[in-house]
Motif scaffolding. Structure first.
Motif, PDB file in Angstrom:
ATOM      1  N   SER A 138      20.013  78.564 -65.248  1.00  0.00           N
ATOM      2  CA  SER A 138      19.946  79.689 -64.326  1.00  0.00           C
ATOM      3  C   SER A 138      19.184  78.917 -63.059  1.00  0.00           C
ATOM      4  O   SER A 138      19.486  79.218 -61.928  1.00  0.00           O
ATOM      5  CB  SER A 138      19.291  80.754 -64.915  1.00  0.00           C
ATOM      6  N   LYS A 158      13.807  88.078 -61.602  1.00  0.00           N
ATOM      7  CA  LYS A 158      14.130  88.185 -62.857  1.00  0.00           C
ATOM      8  C   LYS A 158      15.328  87.611 -63.337  1.00  0.00           C
ATOM      9  O   LYS A 158      15.269  87.171 -64.477  1.00  0.00           O
ATOM     10  CB  LYS A 158      13.699  89.610 -63.198  1.00  0.00           C
ATOM     11  N   ASP A 159      16.621  87.820 -62.681  1.00  0.00           N
ATOM     12  CA  ASP A 159      17.696  87.451 -63.219  1.00  0.00           C
ATOM     13  C   ASP A 159      17.829  85.772 -63.381  1.00  0.00           C
ATOM     14  O   ASP A 159      18.576  85.514 -64.278  1.00  0.00           O
ATOM     15  CB  ASP A 159      18.944  87.732 -62.178  1.00  0.00           C
ATOM     16  N   LEU A 160      16.977  85.115 -62.678  1.00  0.00           N
ATOM     17  CA  LEU A 160      17.149  83.691 -62.815  1.00  0.00           C
ATOM     18  C   LEU A 160      16.039  83.082 -63.837  1.00  0.00           C
ATOM     19  O   LEU A 160      16.062  82.102 -64.526  1.00  0.00           O
ATOM     20  CB  LEU A 160      16.888  82.937 -61.659  1.00  0.00           C
ATOM     21  N   GLU A 186      14.840  85.235 -66.418  1.00  0.00           N
ATOM     22  CA  GLU A 186      14.740  85.853 -68.057  1.00  0.00           C
ATOM     23  C   GLU A 186      15.531  84.797 -68.853  1.00  0.00           C
ATOM     24  O   GLU A 186      14.863  84.729 -69.960  1.00  0.00           O
ATOM     25  CB  GLU A 186      15.697  86.999 -67.885  1.00  0.00           C
ATOM     26  N   THR A 201      10.723  82.703 -58.914  1.00  0.00           N
ATOM     27  CA  THR A 201      11.974  83.148 -58.863  1.00  0.00           C
ATOM     28  C   THR A 201      12.116  84.706 -59.404  1.00  0.00           C
ATOM     29  O   THR A 201      11.344  85.114 -60.120  1.00  0.00           O
ATOM     30  CB  THR A 201      12.956  82.267 -59.505  1.00  0.00           C
ATOM     31  N   ASN A 242       7.604  90.789 -57.558  1.00  0.00           N
ATOM     32  CA  ASN A 242       8.575  90.579 -58.529  1.00  0.00           C
ATOM     33  C   ASN A 242       8.925  89.491 -58.772  1.00  0.00           C
ATOM     34  O   ASN A 242      10.193  89.053 -59.493  1.00  0.00           O
ATOM     35  CB  ASN A 242       9.983  91.736 -58.243  1.00  0.00           C
TER      36      ASN A 242
END
Length: 209
Positions: A12, A58-60, A62, A56, A196
Motif C-alpha cells: 500500500s 489510514k487507508d495506506l 491499515e 500516512t 489522522n
C-alpha cells in the motif's frame, strides 16, 4: 483463508527507511595483567532490521497494521529485502540459470555455475544473493568481486555463514533477493496523531530454521 508464512510486505505504501544490521557472536577476554586478548568467534551470524513507514493516512497504513497483527508477535515470518538493491552491480541476472555447484551446509563459501562463461565482475562486493525457498530462504552478501571461469563456475565468499543446507543444482537468486525475518518483540504499536496520520516502526531479526 488460513495465513501462510512467510508473508510478503504490504504494497500500500513503501518504507520510509530501513536499517539493516549484521550481527555477530564474538567474545573477547582481556587479561587485567598483560592486556592480552583472547578472541572467540562463534558460528552465529545473522541479519537484523529496523523498519519505518512514512506518516500516512489510514487507508495506506491499515494494511501494515494488519500485516503486523497477522504475524502474531514473534510467531510468524515474513520476507524482507533491501529495496534499493533489486539488481546486482555485476552482470549476473536470474535469467542466466545460476545454480549451486556442490552441496553446502555450513561455512562462508558457495560454489556456483552459470551459463555465462569468462565473465569479469559477474558479481561484485556488496551484491546480494539468496538460496532456498519458503522458510529455508537465506539472504547473503557477496564479500569480494567474482569472475566466472571458462566453464561458468565461480566461488563466492559470502556473509552470513550458510545455515540451511543448500542442495547441489538448486537455484541461486541474484535479483530482488530476500531473507526470512520475524518480529523482534511480541508487542507491536502504531501511532495516530491529531492529523489522522499513522506512524509505524518495528524491529525484526532473521528467522532461524
Amino acid at each position: 483463508m488460513a495465513i501462510s508464512y512467510p508473508l510478503n510486505l504490504p504494497t500500500s505504501i513503501g518504507m520510509a527507511s530501513i536499517t539493516l544490521k549484521a550481527e555477530h557472536a564474538v567474545t573477547i577476554s582481556t587479561s587485567p595483567f598483560t592486556g592480552h586478548q583472547q578472541v572467540l568467534k562463534y558460528p552465529k551470524e545473522t541479519w537484523g532490521a529496523s523498519i519505518s513507514i512514512p506518516p500516512t493516512m489510514k487507508d495506506l497504513a491499515e494494511p501494515w497494521v494488519a500485516f503486523l497483527l497477522s504475524l502474531r508477535g514473534k510467531y510468524g515470518t515474513f520476507y524482507l529485502n533491501d529495496p534499493l538493491r533489486i539488481t546486482p552491480q555485476g552482470s549476473a541476472r536470474d535469467s542466466h540459470t545460476i545454480t549451486v555447484n556442490g552441496a553446502v551446509s555450513s561455512g562462508s563459501s558457495i560454489n556456483l555455475t552459470s551459463n555465462q562463461t569468462s565473465q569479469t565482475g559477474y558479481l561484485k562486493a556488496g551484491d546480494y544473493i539468496s538460496t532456498g525457498s519458503g522458510t529455508s530462504t537465506q539472504l547473503f552478501k557477496v564479500l569480494q568481486d567474482v569472475d566466472t571461469d571458462g566453464s561458468g563456475n565461480a566461488t563466492l565468499d559470502v556473509w552470513p555463514n550458510v545455515r540451511t543446507s543448500v542442495i547441489s543444482g538448486s537455484t541461486i537468486t541474484v535479483q530482488s533477493c530476500k531473507g526470512v525475518f520475524r518480529l523482534l518483540e511480541n508487542t507491536q504499536e502504531w501511532k495516530i496523531n491529531n492529523n489522522n496520520a499513522y506512524s509505524i516502526t518495528f524491529e525484526a531479526q532473521e528467522a532461524f530454521t
